[in-house]
Design a protein around this motif. Structure first.
Motif, short mmCIF file in Angstrom:
data_model
loop_
_atom_site.label_atom_id
_atom_site.label_comp_id
_atom_site.label_asym_id
_atom_site.label_seq_id
_atom_site.Cartn_x
_atom_site.Cartn_y
_atom_site.Cartn_z
N UNK A 1 16.15 -2.35 6.68
CA UNK A 1 17.28 -1.38 6.50
C UNK A 1 16.89 -0.25 5.45
N UNK A 2 15.69 -0.04 5.17
CA UNK A 2 15.14 0.58 4.12
C UNK A 2 14.37 1.81 4.62
N UNK A 3 14.58 3.09 4.35
CA UNK A 3 14.07 4.06 4.81
C UNK A 3 13.44 5.09 3.88
N UNK A 4 13.17 4.62 2.57
CA UNK A 4 12.65 5.51 1.73
C UNK A 4 11.67 4.85 0.85
N UNK A 5 10.45 5.45 0.39
CA UNK A 5 9.70 4.92 -0.37
C UNK A 5 10.14 4.24 -1.78
N UNK A 6 11.13 5.07 -2.36
CA UNK A 6 12.06 4.67 -3.42
C UNK A 6 12.43 3.14 -3.22
N UNK A 7 12.92 3.00 -1.88
CA UNK A 7 13.58 1.90 -1.58
C UNK A 7 12.75 0.62 -1.38
N UNK A 8 11.63 0.97 -0.55
CA UNK A 8 10.48 0.01 -0.59
C UNK A 8 10.05 -0.37 -1.78
N UNK A 9 9.83 0.39 -2.69
CA UNK A 9 9.32 0.32 -4.30
C UNK A 9 10.08 -0.69 -4.80
N UNK A 10 11.29 -0.55 -4.79
CA UNK A 10 12.51 -1.71 -5.58
C UNK A 10 12.29 -2.85 -4.67
N UNK A 11 12.16 -3.03 -3.55
CA UNK A 11 12.17 -4.24 -2.66
C UNK A 11 11.06 -5.01 -2.94
N UNK A 12 9.90 -4.13 -3.11
CA UNK A 12 8.45 -4.96 -3.53
C UNK A 12 8.51 -5.35 -5.00
N UNK A 13 9.10 -4.71 -5.79
CA UNK A 13 9.34 -5.30 -7.17
C UNK A 13 10.02 -6.38 -7.36
N UNK A 14 11.27 -6.36 -6.38
CA UNK A 14 12.23 -7.61 -6.75
C UNK A 14 11.63 -8.78 -5.99
N UNK A 15 10.74 -8.43 -5.00
CA UNK A 15 10.26 -9.65 -4.21
C UNK A 15 8.84 -10.02 -4.87
N UNK A 16 8.53 -9.38 -5.90
CA UNK A 16 7.12 -9.91 -6.56
C UNK A 16 5.73 -9.80 -5.58
N UNK A 17 6.03 -8.56 -4.85
CA UNK A 17 4.79 -8.23 -4.02
C UNK A 17 3.75 -7.18 -4.78
N UNK A 18 4.43 -6.81 -5.75
CA UNK A 18 3.72 -5.72 -6.89
C UNK A 18 4.24 -5.92 -8.15
N UNK A 19 3.61 -5.59 -9.10
CA UNK A 19 3.86 -5.52 -10.46
C UNK A 19 4.11 -4.06 -10.80
N UNK B 1 0.83 -1.28 -0.10
CA UNK B 1 0.08 -0.04 -0.08
C UNK B 1 1.00 1.24 0.13
N UNK B 2 2.11 1.15 0.84
CA UNK B 2 2.78 2.34 0.66
C UNK B 2 3.49 2.55 -0.54
N UNK B 3 3.97 1.56 -1.40
CA UNK B 3 4.45 1.96 -2.85
C UNK B 3 3.31 2.02 -3.85
N UNK B 4 2.32 2.03 -3.31
CA UNK B 4 0.84 2.30 -4.37
C UNK B 4 0.56 3.68 -4.09
N UNK B 5 1.30 4.36 -3.12
CA UNK B 5 0.99 5.63 -2.89
C UNK B 5 0.10 5.95 -1.87
N UNK B 6 -0.46 5.44 -1.00
CA UNK B 6 -1.26 5.55 0.12
C UNK B 6 -0.58 6.42 1.11
N UNK B 7 -1.12 7.06 1.86
CA UNK B 7 -0.69 7.85 3.14
C UNK B 7 -0.92 6.98 4.34
N UNK B 8 -0.11 7.27 5.50
CA UNK B 8 -0.57 6.50 6.60
C UNK B 8 -1.92 6.40 6.97
#
Length: 209
Positions: free
Chosen positions: A181-199, A148-155
């Motif tokens: 040890x990821x502290x940015x939305x961009x970093x979480x986005x890369x993590x989510x893509x690599x781990x196939x959590x989102x397309x 949900x974070x990488x899709x752009x939703x706020x807290x």
């Protein structure tokens, strides 16, 4: 009926009776587990019970009656393989939490608590490095929040969608940042893509190079 030898003895050291009792009830109701919780309300009782009862797990508030040194606590225990879990109910320093084998939040679900406790006993000492790596695995709830974070939703929006409080979402995000040890939305986005959590197509509107 489960034999006494197979019971997992868990001490709960927490000054708040409400939190202590609530966690004890939660542990007893976890399906498919045989947990025997014992509640500790004072530092004197903690030392005595650790020395005499040989518990498997100690769940303790990091601020239990002031800062308690983990080296001292382990020395009190007659159980050489005691696992110590931090019970987090307020903001705690990552430096302090690293001294524990695991940490749980008062906002964790029963499934997350069970997973964290039993994961400590899933691997042998010869697989310690692998176990340490697995202890940083995100829970199903944390993965859901990452998506949900990488899709752009706020807290606030995430809290409304998952029927949780904004404070709970912030706590989850703090735990996610600590584990990955990821502290940015961009970093979480890369993590989510690599781990196939989102397309990539799911986040393309929020993902810029």
């Amino acid at each position: 009926m489960q034999s006494e030898d197979n019971l997992l003895k868990v001490l709960i050291a927490e000054p708040s009776a409400i939190i202590r009792n609530g966690l004890s009830v939660t542990l007893k109701r976890i399906p498919g587990s045989w947990i025997q919780p014992v509640e500790i309300s004072s530092i004197e009782n903690l030392e005595h019970v650790l020395e005499t009862n040989k518990p498997d797990v100690l769940i303790i508030n990091p601020n239990f009656w002031g800062y308690v040194d983990m080296t001292t606590v382990r020395a009190w225990s007659a159980a050489s393989k005691l696992k110590i879990i931090a019970l987090v109910s307020s903001l705690s320093s990552d430096v302090i939490l690293k001294k524990y084998d695991e940490s749980i939040s008062i906002y964790d679900s029963p499934e997350d608590i069970k997973e964290k406790i039993f994961r400590l006993f899933d691997t042998s000492d010869t697989e310690k490095d692998k176990s340490s790596e697995e202890s940083e695995t995100l829970s199903s709830r944390e993965k859901e929040i990452v998506v949900l974070v990488v899709k752009g939703l706020t807290n606030k929006e995430i809290a409304q969608k998952l029927f949780l409080s904004t404070h709970t979402i912030i706590t989850h995000r703090r735990n996610i940042a600590r584990k990955l040890e990821i502290h940015s939305t961009a970093g979480l986005t890369v993590y989510a893509i690599v781990n196939k959590l989102v397309g990539l197509d799911e986040i393309k509107d929020n993902f810029t190079l």
